[in-house]
Each structure stands twice: as structure tokens, then as C-alpha cells.
Motif scaffolding. Structure first.
Motif, PDB file in Angstrom:
ATOM      1  N   LEU A 190      52.266  79.324 -19.814  1.00  0.00           N
ATOM      2  CA  LEU A 190      53.309  80.346 -19.887  1.00  0.00           C
ATOM      3  C   LEU A 190      53.935  80.254 -21.267  1.00  0.00           C
ATOM      4  O   LEU A 190      54.405  79.187 -21.660  1.00  0.00           O
ATOM      5  N   MET A 191      53.905  81.352 -21.986  1.00  0.00           N
ATOM      6  CA  MET A 191      54.541  81.361 -23.309  1.00  0.00           C
ATOM      7  C   MET A 191      55.591  82.462 -23.371  1.00  0.00           C
ATOM      8  O   MET A 191      55.308  83.628 -23.109  1.00  0.00           O
ATOM      9  N   ASP A 192      56.808  82.055 -23.688  1.00  0.00           N
ATOM     10  CA  ASP A 192      57.936  82.966 -23.841  1.00  0.00           C
ATOM     11  C   ASP A 192      58.367  82.876 -25.293  1.00  0.00           C
ATOM     12  O   ASP A 192      58.873  81.834 -25.724  1.00  0.00           O
ATOM     13  N   GLY A 193      58.114  83.937 -26.051  1.00  0.00           N
ATOM     14  CA  GLY A 193      58.423  83.879 -27.480  1.00  0.00           C
ATOM     15  C   GLY A 193      58.824  85.246 -28.006  1.00  0.00           C
ATOM     16  O   GLY A 193      58.506  86.274 -27.413  1.00  0.00           O
ATOM     17  N   GLY A 194      59.505  85.233 -29.118  1.00  0.00           N
ATOM     18  CA  GLY A 194      59.891  86.492 -29.757  1.00  0.00           C
ATOM     19  C   GLY A 194      60.313  86.186 -31.172  1.00  0.00           C
ATOM     20  O   GLY A 194      60.537  85.031 -31.536  1.00  0.00           O
ATOM     21  N   CYS A 195      60.392  87.238 -31.975  1.00  0.00           N
ATOM     22  CA  CYS A 195      60.763  87.012 -33.365  1.00  0.00           C
ATOM     23  C   CYS A 195      61.982  87.844 -33.729  1.00  0.00           C
ATOM     24  O   CYS A 195      62.450  88.670 -32.942  1.00  0.00           O
ATOM     25  N   GLU A 196      62.492  87.559 -34.919  1.00  0.00           N
ATOM     26  CA  GLU A 196      63.618  88.325 -35.430  1.00  0.00           C
ATOM     27  C   GLU A 196      63.139  89.063 -36.668  1.00  0.00           C
ATOM     28  O   GLU A 196      62.621  88.436 -37.601  1.00  0.00           O
ATOM     29  N   TYR A 197      63.268  90.383 -36.648  1.00  0.00           N
ATOM     30  CA  TYR A 197      62.847  91.213 -37.773  1.00  0.00           C
ATOM     31  C   TYR A 197      64.066  91.976 -38.288  1.00  0.00           C
ATOM     32  O   TYR A 197      64.594  92.836 -37.588  1.00  0.00           O
ATOM     33  N   HIS A 198      64.520  91.639 -39.478  1.00  0.00           N
ATOM     34  CA  HIS A 198      65.715  92.254 -40.054  1.00  0.00           C
ATOM     35  C   HIS A 198      66.837  92.396 -39.026  1.00  0.00           C
ATOM     36  O   HIS A 198      67.413  93.478 -38.855  1.00  0.00           O
ATOM     37  N   GLY A 199      67.097  91.298 -38.340  1.00  0.00           N
ATOM     38  CA  GLY A 199      68.260  91.260 -37.451  1.00  0.00           C
ATOM     39  C   GLY A 199      67.998  91.721 -36.028  1.00  0.00           C
ATOM     40  O   GLY A 199      68.935  91.774 -35.233  1.00  0.00           O
ATOM     41  N   TYR A 200      66.760  92.071 -35.676  1.00  0.00           N
ATOM     42  CA  TYR A 200      66.476  92.566 -34.327  1.00  0.00           C
ATOM     43  C   TYR A 200      65.438  91.697 -33.619  1.00  0.00           C
ATOM     44  O   TYR A 200      64.424  91.317 -34.213  1.00  0.00           O
ATOM     45  N   CYS A 201      65.712  91.407 -32.347  1.00  0.00           N
ATOM     46  CA  CYS A 201      64.948  90.393 -31.611  1.00  0.00           C
ATOM     47  C   CYS A 201      63.970  91.009 -30.619  1.00  0.00           C
ATOM     48  O   CYS A 201      64.295  91.970 -29.916  1.00  0.00           O
ATOM     49  N   SER A 202      62.802  90.411 -30.538  1.00  0.00           N
ATOM     50  CA  SER A 202      61.875  90.683 -29.435  1.00  0.00           C
ATOM     51  C   SER A 202      61.903  89.474 -28.503  1.00  0.00           C
ATOM     52  O   SER A 202      62.318  88.385 -28.893  1.00  0.00           O
ATOM     53  N   ASP A 203      61.452  89.678 -27.273  1.00  0.00           N
ATOM     54  CA  ASP A 203      61.517  88.617 -26.257  1.00  0.00           C
ATOM     55  C   ASP A 203      60.433  88.912 -25.222  1.00  0.00           C
ATOM     56  O   ASP A 203      60.627  89.739 -24.340  1.00  0.00           O
ATOM     57  N   ILE A 204      59.284  88.257 -25.383  1.00  0.00           N
ATOM     58  CA  ILE A 204      58.092  88.592 -24.586  1.00  0.00           C
ATOM     59  C   ILE A 204      57.583  87.331 -23.883  1.00  0.00           C
ATOM     60  O   ILE A 204      57.677  86.240 -24.445  1.00  0.00           O
ATOM     61  N   THR A 205      57.092  87.486 -22.665  1.00  0.00           N
ATOM     62  CA  THR A 205      56.410  86.366 -22.008  1.00  0.00           C
ATOM     63  C   THR A 205      55.050  86.826 -21.501  1.00  0.00           C
ATOM     64  O   THR A 205      54.935  87.910 -20.920  1.00  0.00           O
ATOM     65  N   ARG A 206      54.057  85.999 -21.739  1.00  0.00           N
ATOM     66  CA  ARG A 206      52.736  86.191 -21.139  1.00  0.00           C
ATOM     67  C   ARG A 206      52.293  84.852 -20.547  1.00  0.00           C
ATOM     68  O   ARG A 206      52.684  83.790 -21.027  1.00  0.00           O
ATOM     69  N   THR A 207      51.481  84.943 -19.505  1.00  0.00           N
ATOM     70  CA  THR A 207      50.947  83.749 -18.859  1.00  0.00           C
ATOM     71  C   THR A 207      49.439  83.947 -18.764  1.00  0.00           C
ATOM     72  O   THR A 207      48.996  85.017 -18.338  1.00  0.00           O
ATOM     73  N   TRP A 208      48.653  82.962 -19.214  1.00  0.00           N
ATOM     74  CA  TRP A 208      47.197  83.171 -19.211  1.00  0.00           C
ATOM     75  C   TRP A 208      46.461  81.862 -18.902  1.00  0.00           C
ATOM     76  O   TRP A 208      47.016  80.780 -19.087  1.00  0.00           O
TER      77      TRP A 208
END
Ligand SMILES: [Mn+2]
Length: 473
Positions: A287-305
């Protein structure tokens, strides 16, 4: 004016990041001005509506300070998002102040003074002579006159409402000024918290914010694909962490949005697992829950494989339930329910589908099934997303969705090893599938759509083998 290096990227010095007229990437000077007007307007009309004691206001929103890990070694600087939203200013230790006297307002940005020695070490600052033009505020002053400014203002305007968040101090220098100020003048002043008004604005994303959110979600989706491809038995969770970090940053993200969770096997049942130091084996799902910050805006994604490229029948059946719940919840967004309503639906769906699998058969009422589902998924399935990962936390999850909101949809099932409700071969399975969803008039738009999630695609991706840099597996 703009050829000179300021304390942050500008169009003149960083044309590859900042377009003409923008203060930060994709966000123009006039948009920042507009945000300040809206805040001022909201506060004025709220004061009128509530019959507050005065039409005179002082609004104070501080920037963050640099945090240090030890001595003079700083952590990555992260700006106070409310301050950033209103000003576009990326420098530490500044402060934004608005004064309103009856209908007249004036905006002031307090910035750090020129300091030749400090700038030799840390790079240029935007001093007050450049800041007013650049940020489009009425005036700019050095931060060291903030105390005198506020005290001067209260002497000039006796009857005053002070808007400052005393509950959550952001910058110690500003906070002590405000505390002393209130203890000296508090009996003649009313104190209010402006944060909820800023969060209500941040809740609904503008077109430029949507563009930034699309980008941060696209980057993280692409980084997920590359990370899933390179996972194979024997790899260490931290190596997937390194891969994800690289794939985000090479695409323009400045930072991770939060420390990623990369949890193989039974560790997926530890909701905030972040040690990321175990070896993954063939039969694990990760299970990986990760996201990045791009010019002040966040992503938040999880996938399980499945690390080995194929789910076991038990893993697959749990995955399928979470997948179907994820799709169902996203589809529900068409009718603008509340986040809490999605959560309730998740509990029903997960509980009933587990029963269809032949599990939980001893639970008869829907209520008791939902209770088990709640134990299997102890976190909420949704939160608001934007400049912060858990964005606008003062906004209740019981309100109905509106176009322009961006939310996460993240149902999960975590069956830990001690869970005797399940047969042995189900224990130690943890699955979450998390997407980032823009709410629009015409229905939900899944911003993390580029990253596959259905069983066939995820197994196909997990079976691919892209190598890490030579020598590392
Ligand atoms: Mn989340």
C-alpha cells in the motif's frame, strides 16, 4: 523593476516558472488582489450582520518562520498557507496586515529588511521598497516596525475589532506582539479569528487553482505508475520511496506533500506507517500513499498492488470491494452529498460486500455490519484537498459538496493479524484506494485518473519490471 532578484522567483529571474503578471506559478497579481478584496468584504459584511461594536478592523495574518532541525540547519521552508493564499509571498517572517476604517481599507505587507550579511548566506530578500509594487499591496514596511504600526493604529482608531488567530500561533515574533498588544489594550478591543473566512474562500478553487491541482495530481499519478512498475520481490519500501520522490521532482514538484506511506504486507494495516524500511516479498501487497507539492498545491493518492504481479484470491476479493466502494463513492459526487454521507455509504458498501463474500455472516442488522466496517476502516473516507493535504480543516465534513471543491475519496479495509473475525488467509491484508476529485456542475472529475486502479490494469503494471539504477536490485 523586476530584473533585480527578489526573495522569490519572478518572471524576470525565473521565466521558466513564472509567467508575466504572475506572482507565483499560474497565479497573477490581480488574483491575489482579488482574494484580499473578497476577504475584506466578507469580514466587513460579517461585522455588519453580527452588529459588531465597530466598523474599524485590524486583520493580521503572519508568514511562517524557518524551522531548524539542529543549530543552523533548516528544514525545507513551508509558508503558512493562509498567508500565501492572500499574498503570494514565499518568504519567512513576514506579516500581512489590513486596516479598515469605516469603508476605507489599506493593505500592508511587512517584510524583512535588507541585511547584507544574511543575504550573503541565504540569498536575496524582498525589502519593503520593492515589495509593495511586486505584491500589489497598498504599502510595504519593514517587519521591525510592525509593533509600532499596530500600536499607532489603535491610538488613532479607538474602537477596534482585531482579527488574528490566537489559537494557532504561526510566527512567534508576531504572536508575542499580538499578545502584548491585547494585554495592554484588550479591554477596549474585540478579538475575532479570521481563519474561517480564509478557509471558506480556499474551499472553492479558482480556475488557476484547479489548473495547479490538475498538474500536481498528474505528476503524482505519473510518478505512481513509474513506482509500481519498478516494484518487484526483494525491493525495500524505502527504495520505492526514493523512486516516487525522484519521479515527482523530475516532473517539477518541489516537495513531497507529506512523508509517503509505503507499507508491504501486514504493515499496510498500520494506518500511518512511515518507517518504509522493510523488504517486500512476492506474496505481499504493498500500500503506497503518496503525493507531491507543486507550486503550493498538494496531491494525495493511494494505490495498493501485488508485489509479485498477481493478487492471491483473498487479496483480490478485498481489493475488489475497496475498488467498487471507491468507484461508487466517486459516482455519488454527482448529486453533491456531504463528505460524511460518503463515509456512511462506504461503511454500508464495505460491510454488505464482505457479507456477500460469506464473511461477517453472524452480523444481522445493517448497523452491526457498519460497525464492523468502521473497525476495519478507522479513518474517514474523505477530506478537502488543496494548498494543505488536510485542507481547510475548519470546514465541517457535514456540509454539502459544491462545484469548485476538491476532495479525496479513500475507502480502505485493514484486516490486522489479530482479527479473528476473518479466516487466517485474510488476516494481514490492508487495502486503500485514494483518488483526488474535483467537484463540478456536471459531475466529479477524477484528477488522479491517470493512475490505473482496476484489478487488471494494476496487475499488469505491477508485473512490468523497470529497473532501478544499476546495482540496486
Ligand atoms: Mn488522504
Amino acid at each position: 523593476m523586476e530584473m533585480k532578484a527578489l526573495g522569490q522567483p519572478t518572471h524576470a529571474t525565473h521565466p521558466h516558472i513564472i509567467n508575466k503578471g504572475e506572482i507565483t506559478s499560474l497565479t497573477t497579481r490581480s488574483e491575489y488582489k482579488h482574494r484580499r478584496f473578497v476577504l475584506i468584504d466578507q469580514i466587513k459584511s460579517h461585522a455588519k450582520k453580527m452588529h459588531m461594536a465597530s466598523n474599524n478592523h485590524l486583520i493580521v495574518v503572519p508568514a511562517s518562520s524557518t524551522q531548524y532541525m539542529s543549530g543552523k540547519i533548516p528544514y525545507n521552508f513551508r509558508q503558512n498557507t493562509d498567508f500565501l493564499y492572500l499574498t503570494g509571498c514565499l518568504e519567512p517572517d513576514c506579516c500581512f496586515v489590513t486596516t479598515i476604517i469605516n469603508e476605507e481599507f489599506s493593505t500592508t505587507l511587512f517584510t524583512r529588511e535588507t541585511d547584507k550579511n544574511a543575504e550573503k548566506w541565504d540569498g536575496p530578500r524582498t525589502n519593503h521598497r520593492d515589495a509593495a509594487d511586486f505584491f500589489g499591496v497598498n504599502q510595504s514596511l519593514p517587519i521591525n516596525v510592525l509593533n509600532d504600526f499596530i500600536r499607532g493604529f489603535v491610538k488613532y482608531v479607538a474602537n477596534l475589532i482585531v482579527w488574528y488567530n490566537f489559537v494557532n500561533p504561526i510566527q512567534m515574533h508576531v504572536h508575542s506582539i499580538m499578545e502584548n498588544f491585547m494585554s495592554d489594550f484588550g479591554t477596549t478591543l474585540t478579538c475575532e479569528n479570521p481563519t474561517i473566512f480564509i478557509q471558506q474562500m480556499r474551499l472553492i478553487k479558482s480556475p488557476s487553482e484547479v489548473a495547479l491541482m490538475r498538474k500536481t495530481c498528474r505528476i503524482a499519478s505519473d510518478a505512481f505508475i513509474e513506482t509500481i512498475k519498478c516494484s518487484s520481490p526483494g525491493i525495500i519500501e524505502s527504495q520505492l520511496n526514493a523512486k516516487f520522490d525522484f519521479e515527482c521532482k523530475i516532473r517539477g514538484a518541489e516537495n513531497m506533500a507529506y512523508p509517503p506511506i509505503i507499507a508491504g504486507g501486514k504493515r499496510a494495516c498500520i494506518i500511518h506507517y512511515s518507517n518504509n524500511n522493510q523488504v517486500l516479498s512476492k506474496d505481499d501487497v504493498v500500500l503506497m500513499d503518496g503525493g507531491c507539492e507543486y507550486h503550493g498545491y498538494c496531491s494525495d493518492i493511494t494505490r495498493t498492488w501485488p508485489v509479485g504481479g498477481a493478487f492471491s484470491p483473498e487479496q483480490k476479493s478485498i481489493y475488489k470491494i475497496v475498488y467498487e466502494a471507491n468507484c461508487e463513492l466517486i459516482d455519488m459526487c454527482k448529486s453533491f452529498p456531504s463528505l460524511d454521507a460518503l463515509y456512511e455509504r462506504m461503511l454500508i458498501t464495505v460491510g454488505v460486500k464482505l457479507q456477500h463474500l460469506g464473511l461477517l455472516s453472524r452480523y444481522e442488522t445493517i448497523k452491526s455490519v457498519m460497525k464492523v466496517a468502521q473497525q476495519l476502516c478507522p479513518h474517514h473516507c474523505c477530506h478537502f484537498l488543496g494548498m494543505d493535504v488536510h485542507d481547510t480543516p475548519m470546514i465541517k465534513r457535514s456540509i454539502k459538496m459544491r462545484p469548485g471543491m476538491i476532495i479525496t475519496v479513500e475507502p480502505g479495509i485493514y484486516i490486522n493479524e489479530e482479527n479473528t473475525l476473518f479466516p487466517k488467509n485474510y488476516r494481514g491484508i490492508g487495502v486503500r484506494i485514494e483518488d483526488d476529485v474535483l467537484i463540478t456542475e456536471t459531475g466529479p472529475v477524477v484528477l488522479s485518473d491517470f493512475c490505473p486502479k482496476d484489478i487488471e490494469q494494476i496487475e499488469k503494471l505491477a508485473s512490468e519490471f523497470s529497473k532501478l539504477p544499476s546495482g540496486y536490485i
